[in-house]
Scaffold this motif. Structure first.
Motif, PDB file in Angstrom:
ATOM      1  N   ARG A  48       0.872  -1.181   0.000  1.00 54.39           N
ATOM      2  CA  ARG A  48       0.000   0.000   0.000  1.00 54.39           C
ATOM      3  C   ARG A  48       0.897   1.216   0.000  1.00 54.39           C
ATOM      4  NH1 ARG A  48      -4.889   1.413   0.410  1.00 54.39           N
ATOM      5  NH2 ARG A  48      -5.655  -0.165  -1.014  1.00 54.39           N
ATOM      6  N   PRO A  49       0.756   2.082  -0.995  1.00 47.39           N
ATOM      7  CA  PRO A  49       1.633   3.258  -1.006  1.00 47.39           C
ATOM      8  C   PRO A  49       1.473   4.061   0.285  1.00 47.39           C
ATOM      9  CG  PRO A  49      -0.133   3.451  -2.647  1.00 47.39           C
ATOM     10  CD  PRO A  49      -0.171   2.061  -2.112  1.00 47.39           C
ATOM     11  N   ASN A  50       2.546   4.540   0.794  1.00 48.14           N
ATOM     12  CA  ASN A  50       2.519   5.392   1.985  1.00 48.14           C
ATOM     13  C   ASN A  50       2.254   6.830   1.538  1.00 48.14           C
ATOM     14  OD1 ASN A  50       3.328   7.175   4.007  1.00 48.14           O
ATOM     15  ND2 ASN A  50       4.626   5.622   4.941  1.00 48.14           N
ATOM     16  N   ARG A  51       1.039   7.272   1.855  1.00 46.48           N
ATOM     17  CA  ARG A  51       0.629   8.591   1.350  1.00 46.48           C
ATOM     18  C   ARG A  51       1.425   9.698   2.006  1.00 46.48           C
ATOM     19  NH1 ARG A  51      -5.723   7.630   0.043  1.00 46.48           N
ATOM     20  NH2 ARG A  51      -5.471   9.458  -1.245  1.00 46.48           N
ATOM     21  N   ILE A  52       1.931   9.438   3.177  1.00 44.76           N
ATOM     22  CA  ILE A  52       2.716  10.455   3.865  1.00 44.76           C
ATOM     23  C   ILE A  52       4.018  10.696   3.100  1.00 44.76           C
ATOM     24  CG2 ILE A  52       3.886  10.997   6.015  1.00 44.76           C
ATOM     25  CD1 ILE A  52       0.957  10.894   6.371  1.00 44.76           C
ATOM     26  N   ALA A  53       4.696   9.614   2.784  1.00 40.59           N
ATOM     27  CA  ALA A  53       5.961   9.736   2.062  1.00 40.59           C
ATOM     28  C   ALA A  53       5.714  10.345   0.682  1.00 40.59           C
ATOM     29  CB  ALA A  53       6.613   8.371   1.927  1.00 40.59           C
ATOM     30  N   LEU A  56       5.238  14.004   1.051  1.00 41.80           N
ATOM     31  CA  LEU A  56       6.460  14.762   1.325  1.00 41.80           C
ATOM     32  C   LEU A  56       7.280  14.922   0.053  1.00 41.80           C
ATOM     33  CD1 LEU A  56       8.120  16.155   3.433  1.00 41.80           C
ATOM     34  CD2 LEU A  56       9.259  13.988   3.918  1.00 41.80           C
ATOM     35  N   THR A  61      -0.820  15.688  -1.687  1.00 41.54           N
ATOM     36  CA  THR A  61      -1.162  14.691  -0.670  1.00 41.54           C
ATOM     37  C   THR A  61      -2.417  13.887  -0.968  1.00 41.54           C
ATOM     38  OG1 THR A  61      -2.271  16.462   0.517  1.00 41.54           O
ATOM     39  CG2 THR A  61      -0.045  15.894   1.227  1.00 41.54           C
TER      40      THR A  61
ATOM     41  N   ILE B  52       3.338  16.515   7.529  1.00 46.70           N
ATOM     42  CA  ILE B  52       3.657  15.397   6.638  1.00 46.70           C
ATOM     43  C   ILE B  52       5.079  14.923   6.921  1.00 46.70           C
ATOM     44  CG2 ILE B  52       3.894  14.714   4.238  1.00 46.70           C
ATOM     45  CD1 ILE B  52       1.087  15.336   4.922  1.00 46.70           C
ATOM     46  N   GLY B 115      -3.112   3.547   4.657  1.00 48.54           N
ATOM     47  CA  GLY B 115      -2.104   4.210   3.843  1.00 48.54           C
ATOM     48  C   GLY B 115      -1.739   5.585   4.349  1.00 48.54           C
TER      49      GLY B 115
END
Lengths: 330, 330
Positions: A48-53, A56, A61, B52, B115
């Motif tokens: 699952r893509p890390n939306r936080i990364a 950034l 976002t 973030i 995510g």
DNA sequence: TACAATTACGTTAGCGCTAACGTAATTGAC
DNA sequence: GTCAATTACGTTAGCGCTAACGTAATTGTA
């Protein structure tokens, strides 16, 4: 059991993280076999893509914000529902910020959202001054204001023609022979309240009746606000024969107070609310009201916010036309 | 005009970014003068921490999620309001996810929140099976389930004693001489609906009346769901003299249908709703209902979620006791 | 005085991802 | 066959922040 990252997938398929990123995001630059191999592997690894990364790195976002005065008010909860339905379809998540009708909290909410680096914000029922709202909203890449004029290229606006709605209501009341029509206006800081008041005034003048400030009372948009305002009104002018109210909640509250004062609705006093929230047709007497398609308002606002984020050309800001719904109360 | 970063502040005061980070987060390791100097400079530069980046570095996002079936349902909008009031006080932002009563969308919503690397999630009105819910929720650092049993140390639960509430209502109806008491149960997937049904059954038995499945009908929790269910009920048993309903919306819907069928409420049929949403006291006849302090439920859930995230010891999961409010409808 | 403990900082590295820029291989036009 | 254009990848660097670990100065204690 750590969450699976791009690099885990990359190692598993023997490609670079960048290639996996391209595949996962459906971007060009990956051959068809490798692409499908990557997608399969990602799926089986539960990637699952890390939306936080992602946020950034890309400064986008896929997250939006909605700022409203009160989510427990049906008008805003329906508005929010319309908006987040559209957001979900676009795979965006949304922050809901409640301001409790406090301008200070509204500023804080917007500032907090700015720290989230969101892609855009919808502000409904703002209680900020024009200058303060523009300042608070200018930091966002995209914004849609509901019932407030746009200010700037990255700021859009969706409005309800509250003035026309109120004029219609007043015209209807005059047509029914009502002559002492009072107005329970909303909070002073509410722009839609001011627009309705303006429509009330124009409606009276169009119908040949004088505008009399003594027939106008402000209120808080709560279940006791309407009753309070109505008490002041009948104390000043016991003979009022109609009321148009800031919204349905206030209207129902006013009806309660009218009945407690021994007046019948609509016999002695006709009442018209605004918005047509679901319970308007459930109370007795059923509530005549100026219907607004609230969910559509939310959907339109979110659609336009998303379009604004994409950088596409927007059609001119639409104005939603309300419609007078006649039920028992008037 | 880029947003001001930690490093900008650090350069301005001639300290390292780390020191500024400590000062901004109120952590020890910075002298008092330097600390206040940093805070002043940060303020005048308009520094806002980038949540973030903070989230990526620390793996804690100060962000929470709430998953509910329908934000336009007053029960959930009030619940959400209670919860986000508490979150705001703790400077956390919250994602609201609407599932439209669809288990599939509920899973998607939870996966999407995963995510976002949020710190915790509240799930209310889940329509997932026990196994599916546990699986979907196990990926979070902290979770609070409303009206579902906890499963695991990082999962807490807050429940309403729906069974007791329904038993009270049935006892009251029996005390008033009602004998053919029907139950409009909620959606099959609703746990609180099942609990209320159980309370209905036990209430009947406690009152010496037989439980008869023919007097039970499921419904969707919408404004027409109650009317639909009621039509089926009176088609089967025209002589029912009381109804307890899944919630207030359904109860009001049922009352409408009763009146349309020529029955009086409460004369012919007494009706008791559940939750005491604001408009329950505004409809005519005013609605007798099993009151739940919804906002408190939301506040408690959020407080416990935050406490869970802090790692503190939690008191045992509380059970909120509903209270029978007698108005005109019963 | 000597040595541990504490305080007040700075340095380094890395969270997971993507933008921007490589580079090698393939394609196509004439 | 030549050269540009395209495709399919890989590499490097950095988003803004914090964890973890330095290090130098100060304090306390016997």
């Amino acid at each position: 059991m750590r969450n699976c990252t791009l690099e885990d997938v990359a190692n598993a398929v023997g490609a670079s993280a960048m290639t996996v990123s391209r595949a996962v995001n459906g971007r060009p630059g990956v051959g068809p076999e490798l692409r499908s191999h990557i997608l399969e592997t990602a799926g089986s690894l539960g990637y699952r893509p890390n939306r936080i990364a992602r946020g950034l790195a890309s400064n986008r976002t896929s997250t939006l914000g909605i700022v409203i005065p009160d989510i427990s008010n049906p008008f805003f909860s329906i508005l929010v529902k319309g908006a987040i339905d559209v957001a979900r379809a676009a795979d965006k998540n949304v922050f809901i910020m409640n301001t409790d009708e406090e301008p200070a909290l509204e500023k804080t909410a917007l500032a907090s959202l700015a720290g989230e680096a969101i892609d855009g914000v919808i502000v409904a029922g703002s209680r900020l001054s024009k200058a303060a709202l523009e300042a608070a909203v200018s930091g966002f890449d995209a914004a849609v204001l509901i019932n407030r004029p746009s200010a700037g290229p990255h700021i859009d606006s969706v409005s309800v023609d509250d003035k026309a709605g109120a004029m219609d209501a007043v015209a209807y009341l005059i047509g029914k022979g009502r002559r002492r029509i009072a107005c329970i206006a909303g909070p002073k800081a509410s722009v839609s309240g001011r627009r309705r008041l303006l429509g009330y005034r124009h409606g009276l003048e169009a119908g040949g009746l004088p505008f009399n400030p003594v027939l106008v009372e402000r209120c808080t948009p709560t279940l006791d606000g309407g009753a309070l305002a109505l008490s002041s009104l009948i104390a000043r002018v016991p003979s009022i024969d109609a009321v148009i109210a800031y919204n349905d909640v206030v209207a129902i509250s006013a009806i309660q107070a009218l009945m407690e004062s021994g007046r019948s609705v609509p016999g002695d006093v006709a009442v018209i609310g605004s918005d047509d929230v679901p319970f308007a047709s459930l109370v007795r007497p059923t509530l005549s009201t100026i219907r607004v398609d609230i969910a559509a308002l939310g959907r339109i606002a979110m659609s336009r916010l998303l379009a604004l984020g994409e950088g596409g050309e927007l059609s001119p800001s639409p104005e939603i036309s309300p419609e007078l719904i006649v039920r028992e109360s008037a």
